[in-house]
Motif scaffolding. Structure first.
Motif, PDB file in Angstrom:
ATOM      1  N   GLY A 119       0.795  -1.223   0.000  1.00 49.78           N
ATOM      2  CA  GLY A 119       0.000   0.000   0.000  1.00 49.78           C
ATOM      3  C   GLY A 119       0.822   1.265   0.000  1.00 49.78           C
ATOM      4  N   LEU A 120       2.083   1.169   0.398  1.00 50.43           N
ATOM      5  CA  LEU A 120       2.953   2.345   0.404  1.00 50.43           C
ATOM      6  C   LEU A 120       4.051   2.260  -0.645  1.00 50.43           C
ATOM      7  N   GLY A 121       4.394   1.044  -1.052  1.00 46.00           N
ATOM      8  CA  GLY A 121       5.542   0.889  -1.930  1.00 46.00           C
ATOM      9  C   GLY A 121       6.820   0.970  -1.116  1.00 46.00           C
ATOM     10  N   SER A 122       7.772   1.759  -1.594  1.00 45.13           N
ATOM     11  CA  SER A 122       9.042   1.886  -0.898  1.00 45.13           C
ATOM     12  C   SER A 122       8.893   2.762   0.343  1.00 45.13           C
ATOM     13  N   ALA A 123       9.376   2.256   1.454  1.00 47.29           N
ATOM     14  CA  ALA A 123       9.383   3.016   2.704  1.00 47.29           C
ATOM     15  C   ALA A 123      10.675   2.676   3.437  1.00 47.29           C
ATOM     16  N   TRP A 124      11.017   3.521   4.382  1.00 45.95           N
ATOM     17  CA  TRP A 124      12.254   3.342   5.140  1.00 45.95           C
ATOM     18  C   TRP A 124      11.939   3.351   6.629  1.00 45.95           C
ATOM     19  N   PRO A 125      12.527   2.446   7.412  1.00 45.19           N
ATOM     20  CA  PRO A 125      12.385   2.553   8.863  1.00 45.19           C
ATOM     21  C   PRO A 125      12.850   3.935   9.307  1.00 45.19           C
ATOM     22  N   THR A 126      12.103   4.575  10.174  1.00 47.96           N
ATOM     23  CA  THR A 126      12.489   5.937  10.562  1.00 47.96           C
ATOM     24  C   THR A 126      13.871   5.963  11.223  1.00 47.96           C
ATOM     25  N   ALA A 127      14.283   4.834  11.776  1.00 49.60           N
ATOM     26  CA  ALA A 127      15.620   4.773  12.374  1.00 49.60           C
ATOM     27  C   ALA A 127      16.712   4.900  11.320  1.00 49.60           C
ATOM     28  N   ARG A 128      16.394   4.613  10.046  1.00 48.33           N
ATOM     29  CA  ARG A 128      17.374   4.712   8.969  1.00 48.33           C
ATOM     30  C   ARG A 128      17.047   5.843   7.999  1.00 48.33           C
ATOM     31  N   LEU A 129      16.101   6.673   8.377  1.00 48.97           N
ATOM     32  CA  LEU A 129      15.664   7.754   7.507  1.00 48.97           C
ATOM     33  C   LEU A 129      16.808   8.706   7.179  1.00 48.97           C
ATOM     34  N   ALA A 130      17.584   9.107   8.183  1.00 49.63           N
ATOM     35  CA  ALA A 130      18.696  10.035   7.945  1.00 49.63           C
ATOM     36  C   ALA A 130      19.720   9.436   6.985  1.00 49.63           C
ATOM     37  N   ASP A 131      19.986   8.131   7.098  1.00 48.43           N
ATOM     38  CA  ASP A 131      20.941   7.485   6.198  1.00 48.43           C
ATOM     39  C   ASP A 131      20.443   7.546   4.751  1.00 48.43           C
ATOM     40  N   ALA A 132      19.153   7.318   4.553  1.00 47.73           N
ATOM     41  CA  ALA A 132      18.597   7.374   3.205  1.00 47.73           C
ATOM     42  C   ALA A 132      18.666   8.789   2.643  1.00 47.73           C
ATOM     43  N   ILE A 133      18.363   9.783   3.479  1.00 44.28           N
ATOM     44  CA  ILE A 133      18.430  11.183   3.050  1.00 44.28           C
ATOM     45  C   ILE A 133      19.858  11.542   2.635  1.00 44.28           C
TER      46      ILE A 133
ATOM     47  N   ALA B 175      14.166  14.959  14.453  1.00 47.45           N
ATOM     48  CA  ALA B 175      13.026  15.208  15.347  1.00 47.45           C
ATOM     49  C   ALA B 175      11.935  14.149  15.203  1.00 47.45           C
ATOM     50  N   THR B 176      12.191  13.110  14.424  1.00 46.56           N
ATOM     51  CA  THR B 176      11.178  12.091  14.145  1.00 46.56           C
ATOM     52  C   THR B 176      11.367  10.877  15.041  1.00 46.56           C
ATOM     53  N   ASP B 177      10.275  10.371  15.571  1.00 47.67           N
ATOM     54  CA  ASP B 177      10.296   9.171  16.414  1.00 47.67           C
ATOM     55  C   ASP B 177      10.872   7.996  15.628  1.00 47.67           C
ATOM     56  N   THR B 178      11.704   7.205  16.258  1.00 51.35           N
ATOM     57  CA  THR B 178      12.348   6.079  15.582  1.00 51.35           C
ATOM     58  C   THR B 178      11.855   4.731  16.113  1.00 51.35           C
ATOM     59  N   ALA B 179      10.615   4.691  16.586  1.00 53.10           N
ATOM     60  CA  ALA B 179      10.058   3.421  17.060  1.00 53.10           C
ATOM     61  C   ALA B 179      10.093   2.383  15.945  1.00 53.10           C
ATOM     62  N   ARG B 180      10.167   1.125  16.330  1.00 49.62           N
ATOM     63  CA  ARG B 180      10.360   0.049  15.358  1.00 49.62           C
ATOM     64  C   ARG B 180       9.179  -0.121  14.413  1.00 49.62           C
ATOM     65  N   ASN B 181       7.995   0.341  14.811  1.00 50.44           N
ATOM     66  CA  ASN B 181       6.824   0.162  13.961  1.00 50.44           C
ATOM     67  C   ASN B 181       6.533   1.385  13.088  1.00 50.44           C
ATOM     68  N   LEU B 182       7.505   2.286  12.981  1.00 44.33           N
ATOM     69  CA  LEU B 182       7.328   3.489  12.172  1.00 44.33           C
ATOM     70  C   LEU B 182       8.203   3.429  10.924  1.00 44.33           C
ATOM     71  N   VAL B 183       7.614   3.785   9.799  1.00 46.00           N
ATOM     72  CA  VAL B 183       8.362   3.874   8.543  1.00 46.00           C
ATOM     73  C   VAL B 183       8.058   5.222   7.907  1.00 46.00           C
ATOM     74  N   ALA B 184       8.906   5.606   6.959  1.00 44.03           N
ATOM     75  CA  ALA B 184       8.718   6.887   6.273  1.00 44.03           C
ATOM     76  C   ALA B 184       8.749   6.679   4.769  1.00 44.03           C
ATOM     77  N   THR B 185       7.886   7.391   4.078  1.00 45.37           N
ATOM     78  CA  THR B 185       7.971   7.490   2.628  1.00 45.37           C
ATOM     79  C   THR B 185       8.620   8.835   2.299  1.00 45.37           C
ATOM     80  N   ILE B 186       9.480   8.846   1.313  1.00 48.30           N
ATOM     81  CA  ILE B 186      10.276  10.039   0.999  1.00 48.30           C
ATOM     82  C   ILE B 186       9.900  10.555  -0.385  1.00 48.30           C
ATOM     83  N   CYS B 187       9.776  11.869  -0.492  1.00 42.42           N
ATOM     84  CA  CYS B 187       9.541  12.529  -1.785  1.00 42.42           C
ATOM     85  C   CYS B 187      10.821  13.278  -2.158  1.00 42.42           C
ATOM     86  N   TRP B 188      11.404  12.923  -3.305  1.00 38.92           N
ATOM     87  CA  TRP B 188      12.607  13.629  -3.764  1.00 38.92           C
ATOM     88  C   TRP B 188      12.543  13.837  -5.265  1.00 38.92           C
ATOM     89  N   ILE B 189      13.340  14.786  -5.745  1.00 38.27           N
ATOM     90  CA  ILE B 189      13.360  15.089  -7.175  1.00 38.27           C
ATOM     91  C   ILE B 189      14.802  15.171  -7.664  1.00 38.27           C
TER      92      ILE B 189
END
Length: 241
Positions: free
Chosen positions: A149-163, A222-236
């Motif tokens: 339902g989301l496609g690609s997502a990243w665990p919020t704990a690894r969000l900074a690494d993806a950015i 500033a984003t919670d890094t709980a294990r059940n949280l993921v993030a979708t990223i918009c980039w260009i």
């Protein structure tokens, strides 16, 4: 039944949004038999009526409305353009690529914010229909956590690494959304970060990338890094401006 369908199609243009939405739901309930009269009527509907028609087309999941939808990215209404692009992607209407490309070129010429909903819908449609390449570096790709339902997502704990990896490869991160994966496997939420940022399109591209990296990393911190949280990223990419 033809008279009933004709009445419901006409009610999509009702002055009352409630009446129009009731007609929309009734048409969906009647199934594919409503498609031919709705396809014929769609070009003459007002903006709200066309939005209701798009909802019917998408809900029925039939590619027959492709030609009617292909005309809608040229609408004067930005929401119609956005919803039509999303429907064309969802229905896999590949012949819509030329009109979507024209709509995206017009969007860029107008100098719209690339994070605008219309821009995001047009980029997604072009990407899913094979007309736009997404730059996804290897490290960021390896950190992904596919979510139905989301496609690609990243665990919020690894969000900074993806950015960081996206920025290192010349990609400007415009925003991200945080989602909660429930115990039942469902996806909930979809809220943005506490920090919003925008880009100055007049700056050189490397500077845009650097500024987006800085703001996105601040938001990620500033984003919670709980294990059940993921993030979708918009980039260009630079080609999207």
């Amino acid at each position: 039944m033809e008279d009933v369908i004709a009445r419901l199609v006409g009610e999509l243009d009702a002055d009352s949004g409630e009446v129009a939405e009731d007609a929309q739901h009734a048409l969906i309930a009647l199934g594919p038999r409503v498609l031919d009269p709705l396809i014929a009527a769609a070009p003459g509907l007002g903006s709200f009526g066309q939005l209701c028609a798009i909802e019917v087309f998408t809900a029925l999941g039939d590619p027959r409305p492709g030609d009617a939808l292909t005309r809608m990215p040229g609408s004067d209404n930005s929401v119609v353009r956005q919803w039509a692009a999303e429907a064309l992607a969802d229905l896999g209407i590949h012949r819509a690529v030329p009109c979507l490309s024209q709509a995206y070129e017009a969007f860029r010429r107008r100098g719209e914010d690339p994070d605008d909903c219309e821009g995001g819908a047009l980029r997604r449609a072009l990407t899913e229909l094979g007309a736009r390449d997404v730059v996804l570096p290897a490290r960021a790709a390896a950190l992904r956590h596919p979510v139905p339902g989301l496609g690609s997502a990243w665990p919020t704990a690894r969000l900074a690494d993806a950015i960081e990896d996206l920025a290192d490869h010349g990609q400007a991160v415009l925003s991200f959304k945080v989602w909660q994966i429930g115990a039942d496997g469902g996806v909930y939420g979809g809220h943005g970060p506490d920090i919003d940022w925008s880009i100055d399109r007049g700056r050189p591209w490397p500077q845009i990338v650097a500024e987006c990296r800085e703001w996105a990393l601040l938001a990620a911190e500033a984003t919670d890094t709980a294990r059940n949280l993921v993030a979708t990223i918009c980039w260009i990419d630079a080609a999207d401006l």
